[in-house]
Write an enzyme that holds these catalytic residues in place. Structure first.
Site, short mmCIF file in Angstrom:
data_model
loop_
_atom_site.label_atom_id
_atom_site.label_comp_id
_atom_site.label_asym_id
_atom_site.label_seq_id
_atom_site.Cartn_x
_atom_site.Cartn_y
_atom_site.Cartn_z
N GLU A 122 -0.59 4.81 -0.53
CA GLU A 122 -1.39 6.01 -0.79
C GLU A 122 -0.53 7.26 -0.64
OE1 GLU A 122 -4.77 5.91 1.82
OE2 GLU A 122 -5.86 4.52 0.52
N THR A 173 -3.58 5.98 -22.09
CA THR A 173 -3.40 4.64 -21.56
C THR A 173 -1.93 4.31 -21.76
OG1 THR A 173 -3.78 3.54 -23.67
CG2 THR A 173 -5.73 3.94 -22.31
N ASP A 231 -6.32 13.47 -25.42
CA ASP A 231 -6.36 12.09 -24.96
C ASP A 231 -5.60 11.28 -26.01
OD1 ASP A 231 -6.95 9.49 -24.40
OD2 ASP A 231 -9.12 9.79 -24.15
N LYS A 274 -1.68 0.55 -25.09
CA LYS A 274 -2.01 0.45 -26.52
C LYS A 274 -0.70 0.53 -27.33
CE LYS A 274 -6.68 1.93 -25.49
NZ LYS A 274 -7.77 2.92 -25.64
N ARG A 290 -1.57 -2.65 -18.73
CA ARG A 290 -2.88 -2.01 -18.76
C ARG A 290 -2.92 -0.95 -17.68
NH1 ARG A 290 -6.97 -3.28 -21.61
NH2 ARG A 290 -5.69 -4.92 -22.47
N TYR A 312 0.84 -1.20 0.00
CA TYR A 312 0.00 0.00 0.00
C TYR A 312 0.87 1.24 0.00
CZ TYR A 312 -5.00 -0.46 0.02
OH TYR A 312 -6.28 -0.63 -0.40
C1 LIG Z 1 -8.86 3.27 -24.86
C2 LIG Z 1 -9.23 4.68 -24.67
C3 LIG Z 1 -9.65 5.16 -23.44
C4 LIG Z 1 -9.99 4.27 -22.27
O1 LIG Z 1 -8.99 3.50 -21.78
P1 LIG Z 1 -9.36 2.26 -20.81
O2 LIG Z 1 -8.01 1.81 -20.36
O3 LIG Z 1 -10.11 1.27 -21.62
O4 LIG Z 1 -10.18 2.80 -19.68
C5 LIG Z 1 -9.87 6.52 -23.32
N1 LIG Z 1 -9.70 7.35 -24.36
C6 LIG Z 1 -9.33 6.91 -25.57
C7 LIG Z 1 -9.16 7.90 -26.69
C8 LIG Z 1 -9.10 5.57 -25.78
O5 LIG Z 1 -8.75 5.14 -26.99
#
Ligand SMILES: *Cc1c(COP(=O)(O)O)cnc(C)c1O
Length: 413
Positions: free
Chosen positions: A52, A221, A195, A224, A230, A50
């Site tokens: 935090e 993320t 994003d 990807k 993840r 932990y």
């Molecule tokens: C994949 C994705 C997310 C969400 O990610 P998770 O790990 O599935 O919660 C948010 N924004 C965009 C543009 C994405 O492609």
């Protein structure tokens, strides 16, 4: 005691999933295969702790080594993306976006983001999400030619005076002009958010424009194109540091997942290597080959083609729906996802399109020649979506083909 001895049910499912990953072609653009080092960190004893708080300011004792790990992740991410501040604790992409809104926009404030069917993400304010009840999302769309409509964004920004202008997509395959968005935002007094969940790996490698030095806040993320565990991450300007850190903890989350953060640190080290730049370049080259194969074979590519790792295409000209194409490809050992196309006349459960991408197959070492073969198989499977014998014969060919691109050799659960 290992998994196989203690829990044969889980062991069996994991081994079968491993076989599926090894024997199939993974064309979902948001998926990838992490390195053995990243996998090892995920299964490490850092999961027991932990912690935090943040490095040097924890609410638990015994955090000395955990601080070392989290600080390395932060410092590497700052260097990789040229960021002033980084928070590596968001559990995934959606929680990172939520934290970004909490940090920068008061409840009821207005956020201008891309419509889902034009390539946006659910977390950009789709009505099915809870966040759409908390903030006032308004959506812009792409032009009929399929490009981001900067003039429309400017017009909507002037009209609605949003607190935040949001770019960065899940289904959009073109480059983004961040400087132009920043100019629009400055004119109306809005903050800027990108994003980069899908394209972070390409940005880290210098293969796509980097919003981090220009924008107020960038979320991503790590699993990807960035090819890490993840998870999520927020990068921002110094002036937003306090608000972002408070929004993540204690605003929304509890203890950070330090095993995942260790894996993120390793992935960031990998992404800074020259090999990773070659990887990102190959992702793009491979996507371009698929673009020309599908163009030649009569598919309708959205947004006029691709500048990145993904393609969104209308399969209905070939006599199948997105759902039928997804199922047929699955039977042929090729995994994609059905996807809405801009202003899709069909429904989300059976849309007109499929979305596919090259990050995972590129990780396996596949190049231009292999893409030509994959594109041909995909077309054959979609056209033959009702012919199970044909789909099974493609699956056998795919299986033989993938055995030449080994994945996680000698791994078993
Ligand atoms: C994949 C994705 C997310 C969400 O990610 P998770 O790990 O599935 O919660 C948010 N924004 C965009 C543009 C994405 O492609």
């Amino acid at each position: 005691m290992n998994i196989a001895e203690f829990d044969p049910d889980i062991s069996h499912a994991l081994n079968r999933e491993l076989t599926r990953q090894q024997n199939g072609l993974e064309m979902i653009p948001s998926e990838n295969f992490v390195s053995p080092a990243v996998l090892e960190a995920l299964g490490s004893i850092a999961t027991n702790k932990y912690a935090e708080g943040y490095p040097g300011k924890r609410y638990y004792g015994g955090c000395h080594e955990i601080d070392v790990i989290e600080q390395l992740a932060i410092d590497r991410a700052k260097a990789l993306f040229d960021a002033e501040h980084v928070n590596v604790q968001p559990l995934s992409g959606a929680p990172a976006n939520l934290a970004a809104y909490v940090a920068l926009v008061p409840p009821g404030g207005t956020i201008l983001g891309m419509d889902l069917s034009h390539g946006g993400h659910l977390t950009h304010g789709h009505p099915v999400t809870h966040i759409a009840k908390v903030w006032n999302f308004i959506n812009y769309k792409t032009t009929p030619e399929g490009l981001i409509d900067y003039e429309e964004i400017e017009r909507m920004a002037r009209e609605h005076k949003p607190n935040l202008i949001l770019v960065g997509y899940s289904g959009y395959s073109r480059e983004i002009d961040y400087a132009r968005i920043k100019t629009i935002a400055d004119e109306v007094g809005a903050l800027t958010m990108a994003d980069m969940a899908h394209i972070a790996g390409l940005i880290a490698a210098g293969e796509m424009n980097n919003p981090v030095p220009i924008f107020d806040i960038v979320t991503t993320t790590t699993h990807k194109t960035l090819r890490g565990p993840r998870g999520g991450m927020i990068l921002c300007k110094k002036e937003h540091r306090k608000a972002v850190d408070k929004a993540v903890f204690p605003g929304l989350q509890g203890g950070p997942h330090e095993n995942v953060i260790a894996a993120k640190a390793i992935a960031f080290k990998e992404a800074a290597l020259p090999e990773f730049k070659l990887y990102a370049q190959q992702i793009k080259k491979n996507a371009k080959v698929l673009e020309s194969v599908f163009n030649e074979r009569g598919y309708k590519l959205m947004f006029g083609g691709t500048d990145n790792h993904l393609l969104l295409m209308d399969v209905t000209p070939k006599g199948a729906t997105g759902q039928q194409a997804e199922i047929a490809l699955d039977k042929a050992g090729i995994t994609v996802n059905k996807n809405m196309i801009p202003d899709d006349p069909r429904s989300p459960m059976d849309p007109s399109g499929i979305r596919l991408g090259t990050p995972a197959v590129t990780t396996r070492g596949m190049k231009e020649e292999e893409m030509k073969q994959i594109g041909a198989w995909m077309d054959e499977a979609i056209v033959a979506w009702q012919d199970d014998t044909k789909l099974e014969s493609i699956r056998q060919e795919v299986k033989a083909f993938t055995s030449n691109f080994p994945l996680y050799q000698n791994l078993t659960y």
